[in-house]
Design an enzyme around this catalytic site. Sequence first.
Site, PDB file in Angstrom:
ATOM      1  CD  GLU A  68      47.831  30.716  32.910  1.00 29.00           C
ATOM      2  OE1 GLU A  68      48.891  30.110  32.642  1.00 29.00           O
ATOM      3  OE2 GLU A  68      47.346  30.792  34.058  1.00 29.00           O
ATOM      4  CB  SER A 116      39.126  38.851  44.126  1.00 27.62           C
ATOM      5  OG  SER A 116      38.191  39.236  43.138  1.00 27.62           O
ATOM      6  CE  LYS A 175      44.416  35.957  39.021  1.00 24.59           C
ATOM      7  NZ  LYS A 175      43.396  36.987  38.752  1.00 24.59           N
TER       8      LYS A 175
HETATM    9  C1  PLP Z   1      42.027  36.540  38.371  1.00 24.61           C
HETATM   10  C2  PLP Z   1      40.996  37.165  39.156  1.00 24.61           C
HETATM   11  C3  PLP Z   1      39.906  36.437  39.644  1.00 24.61           C
HETATM   12  C4  PLP Z   1      39.647  35.002  39.290  1.00 24.61           C
HETATM   13  O1  PLP Z   1      40.602  34.090  39.689  1.00 24.61           O
HETATM   14  P1  PLP Z   1      40.361  33.046  40.846  1.00 24.61           P
HETATM   15  O2  PLP Z   1      41.505  32.136  40.715  1.00 24.61           O
HETATM   16  O3  PLP Z   1      39.047  32.385  40.621  1.00 24.61           O
HETATM   17  O4  PLP Z   1      40.385  33.815  42.114  1.00 24.61           O
HETATM   18  C5  PLP Z   1      38.994  37.082  40.451  1.00 24.61           C
HETATM   19  N1  PLP Z   1      39.128  38.377  40.746  1.00 24.61           N
HETATM   20  C6  PLP Z   1      40.153  39.120  40.295  1.00 24.61           C
HETATM   21  C7  PLP Z   1      40.222  40.561  40.650  1.00 24.61           C
HETATM   22  C8  PLP Z   1      41.114  38.536  39.502  1.00 24.61           C
HETATM   23  O5  PLP Z   1      42.131  39.277  39.049  1.00 24.61           O
END
Ligand code: PLP
Length: 400
Positions: free
Chosen positions: A117, A384, A95
């Site tokens: 949010e 992610s 993020k």
């Molecule tokens: C917020 C988040 C997601 C989901 O958000 P996307 O916009 O679909 O990428 C996935 N993995 C992690 C670790 C997150 O913090």
Amino acid sequence: MLKNYLDNLPNKDGYYGKFGGSFIPPVLEEPFKDIIKAYEELKNSKDFIEELKYVRKHYQGRPTPISYAKNLSQYCGGAKIYLKREDLNHTGAHKLNHCMAEVILAKHLGKTKVIAETGAGQHGVALATAAAYFGLECEIHMGEVDVKKEYPNVVRMQILGAKIITVTHGLKTLKEAVDSAFESYIGQANTSLYCIGSVVGPHPFPMMVRDFQSIIGIESKEQFLEFDGKLPDNIVACVGGGSNAMGIFSAFIENKEVNLYCVEPLGKGSKLGEHAATLTYGQEGVMHGFNSIMLKDKKGEPAPVYSNASGIDYPSVGPEQAYLYSINRTKIGLCDDDEAIDAFYKLSKLEGIIPALESAHAVAYAMKLAKSLNKDKTILINLSGRGDKDIDFVVENYPM
Ligand SMILES: *Cc1c(COP(=O)(O)O)cnc(C)c1O
């Protein structure tokens, strides 16, 4: 159709095929025009690009590496599994890639505050971090359920100087938090910027967030070629709004030989309310300012959704995700709560990496895929985020 894809999509009104657009109240039309204009200027500005490169390298920890998951691959006994390590970003998820850029944009627009949010709290922490770094105020809206479940992130945001607004209506999760943040922004659009947490919302947010996240794909392409001498056969990413997936996919859309998998959370099952598998079970509809695929209840309102991963329980997906799926450029993978928990423990024990529950969905699907493929095939997972935020929840609800 896919040639020069990133230059051609979205069109100037923010559409990817029939998906996207900007469905906003009249009071926001001017502020959004300003945002679009500012982004067009910034995008091509050498100073902006240099500043972003600087913070990514010297503050955020980019480039993030690709790791070969040797033990996990051996365990599955099929395709070789690799991990793009977005968990190693400062704050522990992808993020920050868009938050740093969004806050630079806010500063460029002369705003003093950013509003957003958050679901799992990852976007809130990332935005609070970026706001602290650049010296802006930060206001974060979060559902009461998530406040309880992701409490460490609430404390983190507060320590970073953000103001938390707990949302207590409806299901008290991500969807309500988005509504609440948007309401608040409407009242103070002249002094603040709404910094959305994914490739969702009205134009230009899905485009901007994709562009800011595209660094994942750009790095991955170069790093994977270095590792393996060719492109990965498969790329797997979890999809909530779809930003980490768009980030890694964007560099490979024109390489049709690369399969792109969106992993959706099947939660507890396939009945409405038990999952958040939007592309799989949803229909076309407008929510939160954009036209996309969404999960609807009988009245056509956004349906209740569920996953044990707070960051991906959202009843819609970004318009570009809807588009890419509609033209068959992406495929879907499903993963339920239990499979995600199994992958959470497996990756931790076999590779020494505790994944976020969201990312564990991608890992779980990749494990299934690996088992079905030969050893000469490769899978690149976009990992992610890291799972520190989830450990209390996991050991309490799914003991080892
Ligand atoms: C917020 C988040 C997601 C989901 O958000 P996307 O916009 O679909 O990428 C996935 N993995 C992690 C670790 C997150 O913090």
